[in-house]
Scaffold this active site. Structure first.
Site, PDB file in Angstrom:
ATOM      1  CG  HIS A 281      -2.111  -0.892   1.153  1.00  9.92           C
ATOM      2  ND1 HIS A 281      -3.364  -0.585   1.486  1.00  9.92           N
ATOM      3  CD2 HIS A 281      -2.142  -1.961   0.353  1.00  9.92           C
ATOM      4  CE1 HIS A 281      -3.962  -1.511   1.495  1.00  9.92           C
ATOM      5  NE2 HIS A 281      -3.706  -2.461   0.492  1.00  9.92           N
TER       6      HIS A 281
ATOM      7  CE1 TYR B  47      -5.348   4.224   8.452  1.00 11.23           C
ATOM      8  CE2 TYR B  47      -6.138   4.080  10.513  1.00 11.23           C
ATOM      9  CZ  TYR B  47      -5.383   3.879   9.571  1.00 11.23           C
ATOM     10  OH  TYR B  47      -4.299   2.604   9.924  1.00 11.23           O
TER      11      TYR B  47
ATOM     12  N   PRO C 234      -4.481   1.318  18.566  1.00  5.92           N
ATOM     13  CG  PRO C 234      -6.307  -0.130  17.788  1.00  5.92           C
ATOM     14  CD  PRO C 234      -5.932   0.677  18.988  1.00  5.92           C
TER      15      PRO C 234
ATOM     16  CE  LYS D 267       3.869   3.736  13.191  1.00  3.72           C
ATOM     17  NZ  LYS D 267       3.889   3.095  11.913  1.00  3.72           N
TER      18      LYS D 267
ATOM     19  CE1 TYR E 184      -1.371   4.342   9.254  1.00  6.31           C
ATOM     20  CE2 TYR E 184      -0.292   3.290   7.239  1.00  6.31           C
ATOM     21  CZ  TYR E 184      -1.205   3.455   7.982  1.00  6.31           C
ATOM     22  OH  TYR E 184      -2.185   2.384   7.987  1.00  6.31           O
TER      23      TYR E 184
HETATM   24  P1  RFL Z   1       1.020 -10.366  22.158  1.00  9.33           P
HETATM   25  O1  RFL Z   1       0.734 -10.579  20.659  1.00  9.33           O
HETATM   26  O2  RFL Z   1       0.066 -10.160  23.164  1.00  9.33           O
HETATM   27  O3  RFL Z   1       1.659 -11.727  22.599  1.00  9.33           O
HETATM   28  C1  RFL Z   1       1.835 -12.310  23.887  1.00  9.33           C
HETATM   29  C2  RFL Z   1       2.133 -13.592  23.983  1.00  9.33           C
HETATM   30  O4  RFL Z   1       2.322 -14.054  25.130  1.00  9.33           O
HETATM   31  C3  RFL Z   1       1.680 -15.058  25.768  1.00  9.33           C
HETATM   32  N1  RFL Z   1       1.378 -15.134  27.291  1.00  9.33           N
HETATM   33  C4  RFL Z   1       2.204 -16.020  28.164  1.00  9.33           C
HETATM   34  N2  RFL Z   1       3.166 -17.121  27.825  1.00  9.33           N
HETATM   35  C5  RFL Z   1       3.425 -17.699  28.949  1.00  9.33           C
HETATM   36  N3  RFL Z   1       3.111 -17.216  30.120  1.00  9.33           N
HETATM   37  C6  RFL Z   1       2.403 -16.134  30.429  1.00  9.33           C
HETATM   38  N4  RFL Z   1       1.968 -15.731  31.799  1.00  9.33           N
HETATM   39  C7  RFL Z   1       1.620 -15.331  29.346  1.00  9.33           C
HETATM   40  N5  RFL Z   1       1.102 -14.209  29.282  1.00  9.33           N
HETATM   41  C8  RFL Z   1       0.787 -14.040  28.005  1.00  9.33           C
HETATM   42  C9  RFL Z   1       0.257 -14.862  24.996  1.00  9.33           C
HETATM   43  O5  RFL Z   1      -0.761 -15.786  25.210  1.00  9.33           O
HETATM   44  C10 RFL Z   1       0.512 -14.304  23.652  1.00  9.33           C
HETATM   45  O6  RFL Z   1       0.835 -15.557  22.768  1.00  9.33           O
HETATM   46  O7  RFL Z   1       2.202  -9.658  22.374  1.00  9.33           O
HETATM   47  P2  RFL Z   1       3.522  -9.195  21.231  1.00  9.33           P
HETATM   48  O8  RFL Z   1       4.120 -10.433  20.940  1.00  9.33           O
HETATM   49  O9  RFL Z   1       4.202  -8.044  22.102  1.00  9.33           O
HETATM   50  O10 RFL Z   1       2.817  -8.795  20.111  1.00  9.33           O
HETATM   51  C11 RFL Z   1       2.163  -7.475  20.087  1.00  9.33           C
HETATM   52  C12 RFL Z   1       1.111  -7.084  19.075  1.00  9.33           C
HETATM   53  O11 RFL Z   1       0.204  -8.312  19.100  1.00  9.33           O
HETATM   54  C13 RFL Z   1       0.209  -6.009  19.055  1.00  9.33           C
HETATM   55  O12 RFL Z   1       1.077  -4.986  19.802  1.00  9.33           O
HETATM   56  C14 RFL Z   1      -0.471  -5.684  18.064  1.00  9.33           C
HETATM   57  O13 RFL Z   1      -1.610  -6.842  17.707  1.00  9.33           O
HETATM   58  C15 RFL Z   1      -1.408  -4.403  18.014  1.00  9.33           C
HETATM   59  N6  RFL Z   1      -2.183  -3.994  16.991  1.00  9.33           N
HETATM   60  C16 RFL Z   1      -1.560  -3.635  15.722  1.00  9.33           C
HETATM   61  N7  RFL Z   1      -0.283  -3.427  15.642  1.00  9.33           N
HETATM   62  C17 RFL Z   1       0.361  -3.163  14.447  1.00  9.33           C
HETATM   63  O14 RFL Z   1       1.540  -2.930  14.183  1.00  9.33           O
HETATM   64  N8  RFL Z   1      -0.555  -2.830  13.516  1.00  9.33           N
HETATM   65  C18 RFL Z   1      -1.750  -2.932  13.283  1.00  9.33           C
HETATM   66  O15 RFL Z   1      -2.387  -2.517  12.287  1.00  9.33           O
HETATM   67  C19 RFL Z   1      -2.431  -3.323  14.478  1.00  9.33           C
HETATM   68  N9  RFL Z   1      -3.976  -3.412  14.795  1.00  9.33           N
HETATM   69  C20 RFL Z   1      -3.639  -4.029  17.041  1.00  9.33           C
HETATM   70  C21 RFL Z   1      -4.410  -3.713  15.965  1.00  9.33           C
HETATM   71  C22 RFL Z   1      -4.235  -4.671  18.106  1.00  9.33           C
HETATM   72  C23 RFL Z   1      -5.554  -4.844  18.158  1.00  9.33           C
HETATM   73  N10 RFL Z   1      -5.985  -5.374  19.505  1.00  9.33           N
HETATM   74  C24 RFL Z   1      -6.990  -6.257  19.520  1.00  9.33           C
HETATM   75  C25 RFL Z   1      -5.565  -4.731  20.725  1.00  9.33           C
HETATM   76  C26 RFL Z   1      -5.804  -3.895  15.967  1.00  9.33           C
HETATM   77  C27 RFL Z   1      -6.408  -4.260  17.158  1.00  9.33           C
HETATM   78  C28 RFL Z   1      -7.817  -4.475  17.138  1.00  9.33           C
HETATM   79  C1  PHB Z   2      -6.168  -3.860  10.970  1.00  5.61           C
HETATM   80  O1  PHB Z   2      -6.181  -4.166   9.425  1.00  5.61           O
HETATM   81  O2  PHB Z   2      -6.557  -4.507  11.475  1.00  5.61           O
HETATM   82  C2  PHB Z   2      -5.864  -2.278  11.012  1.00  5.61           C
HETATM   83  C3  PHB Z   2      -5.007  -1.773  10.130  1.00  5.61           C
HETATM   84  C4  PHB Z   2      -4.845  -0.177  10.494  1.00  5.61           C
HETATM   85  C5  PHB Z   2      -4.899   0.220  11.890  1.00  5.61           C
HETATM   86  C6  PHB Z   2      -5.495  -0.878  12.689  1.00  5.61           C
HETATM   87  C7  PHB Z   2      -5.755  -1.997  12.338  1.00  5.61           C
HETATM   88  O3  PHB Z   2      -4.376   1.194  12.149  1.00  5.61           O
END
Ligand code: RFL
Ligand code: PHB
Length: 390
Positions: free
Chosen positions: A72, A201, A293, A297, A385
């Site tokens: 993109h 957005y 989100p 990032k 971004y």
């Molecule tokens: P995670 O993914 O939470 O993984 C942590 C892992 O640790 C395990 N765990 C344990 N294991 C052993 N013992 C324990 N006591 C434990 N406690 C937990 C968990 O089961 C899990 O498997 O953290 P990590 O690896 O730091 O990764 C971070 C990302 O997952 C997170 O920052 C992103 O998903 C945030 N996010 C987005 N980030 C982006 O860069 N671009 C995006 O477009 C984006 N969109 C989003 C998002 C997060 C969202 N939500 C649901 C908060 C969109 C959404 C809706």
């Molecule tokens: C997504 O595709 O889940 C997504 C994309 C951009 C964002 C947050 C989430 O800023």
């Protein structure tokens, strides 16, 4: 059992760290509380910075990403009923982002780890961290009712916001900074073609909305909702109606709807724990910080953290120098805070705040108008971004 680095958590931070360390010849074991399928079923991030893709490329695991990932080079900001395109590539000097789901990144990392024969313990219960302030750090866990212990040189806390690692650090040694936003995102995943080829957005008087995607046939949409909303109270039809109301006429008319594959509500929060190191325990990813989100990032910050940490560990083992480890927290936090700022700014500019008065709304409109009409402002948005350099 003994290993050099015990990694807690098999999310993107832990899996990527494990693979980077392996590529530097540093053995590691990953302990994960859930099972593999549970980890892969979590629908989260979708946008990868070029730096994140670069790390995966160096590991040689981007075949599927290059085949299925969508490049993109722009996003759209919709406000006042009109869409304005931000040409990310032109405004950032040639950089782009890749739309490729977090679940796919995690799957590629898991496959590579399995292929390399590295140990990942899934369903590890009651993981606890010991002596990380001393010379002999250890991690204990239970599996099938049996207690196991791993002796290691270092522990990497990659266990997300609710994990055990940050909690194990004495409260007096950590400073936390937090902003909880007065709304959440209701997300829906569906096997329908995306409404538009680029992400939209939206700032609307009914609240923020985001049109995103996972592939040409799979869409991911979000609408801002209040914090006391319950996902069970939202039928798919209600979601589609609400999304349509927040889009411009063309998008609303061309929106293809279908049954949801997943629907969930995520609260929005900014959070940073400092420092990201305590003795021989290093925090990375969501274990140390959370961003809303809106700026896409979170996953990308997890990637830059583990890049810094893996380089520091490599320096420790190859050059017998602790300089990188000593600098890890300060180096990572510099980039973290910039992403915290950008995510807060995007969130503030795009959402409806329950306590907003006329002044606040006018400022938001001025900010949006400035961003889309000023080359400088567009460049700043684009630079952040696509991802600040490591
Ligand atoms: P995670 O993914 O939470 O993984 C942590 C892992 O640790 C395990 N765990 C344990 N294991 C052993 N013992 C324990 N006591 C434990 N406690 C937990 C968990 O089961 C899990 O498997 O953290 P990590 O690896 O730091 O990764 C971070 C990302 O997952 C997170 O920052 C992103 O998903 C945030 N996010 C987005 N980030 C982006 O860069 N671009 C995006 O477009 C984006 N969109 C989003 C998002 C997060 C969202 N939500 C649901 C908060 C969109 C959404 C809706
Ligand atoms: C997504 O595709 O889940 C997504 C994309 C951009 C964002 C947050 C989430 O800023």
């Amino acid at each position: 059992m003994r290993t050099k680095v015990a990694i807690i958590g098999a999310g993107p931070a832990g899996m990527l760290l494990g693979q980077l360390l392996h590529s530097y010849g540093i053995d590691n074991i990953i302990l994960e509380r859930k099972d593999r399928d549970y980890v892969l079923a979590r629908i989260r991030a979708g946008v990868l910075e070029q730096g994140t893709v670069g790390l995966l490329e160096n590991l040689g695991i981007t075949e599927r990403l290059h085949h299925e990932g969508l490049i993109h080079d722009g996003i759209e900001l919709l406000f006042g009923g009109v869409r304005h395109r931000i040409d990310l590539k032109a405004a950032s000097g040639g950089k782009v982002v890749t739309v490729y789901g977090q679940t796919e990144v995690t799957r590629d990392l898991m496959d590579a780890r399995e292929k390399a024969g590295l140990t990942t313990v899934y369903d590890a219960d009651n993981v606890s961290l010991h002596d990380f302030d001393g010379a002999t750090p250890r991690v204990r866990y239970q599996k099938d009712g049996v207690t196991h212990e791993i002796a290691c040189d270092f522990i990497a806390g990659c266990d997300g916001f609710h994990g055990a690692s940050r909690q194990a650090i004495p409260a007096s040694a950590v400073q936390t900074y937090e902003r909880v936003y007065p709304f959440g995102w209701l997300g829906l995943l569906s096997d329908t073609p995306p409404v538009s080829p680029e992400l939209i957005y939206t700032n609307h008087s009914r609240g923020f909305a985001l049109c995103s995607m996972r592939s040409p046939t799979r869409s991911r949409y979000y609408v801002q909702c209040s914090l006391d909303e319950k996902v069970e109270n939202w039928t798919d039809d209600m979601f589609w109606d609400e999304l349509r109301r927040r889009l411009d006429t063309e998008a609303a008319e061309s929106l293809v709807t279908g049954p949801s594959l997943e629907k969930s509500i995520a609260p929005l929060r900014s959070f940073v724990a400092e420092p990201m190191r305590f003795g021989k325990l290093f925090l990375a990813g969501d274990a140390a910080h959370i961003v809303p989100p809106t700026g896409a990032k979170g996953l990308n910050l997890a990637a830059s953290d583990v890049h810094y940490l893996s380089m520091a560990l490599r320096e420790y083992y190859d050059d017998k120098s602790s300089a990188g480890l000593d600098n890890y927290s300060a180096t990572a936090l510099k980039r973290v805070w910039k992403a915290v700022r950008f995510s807060w700014w995007m969130t503030s500019m795009m959402h409806r705040f329950p306590d907003a008065d006329g002044f606040g709304t006018k400022l938001q409109q001025a900010e949006l108008d400035y961003v889309v009409h000023s080359d400088m402002a567009r460049a700043s948005l684009a630079e952040n971004y696509v991802g600040l350099p490591y």
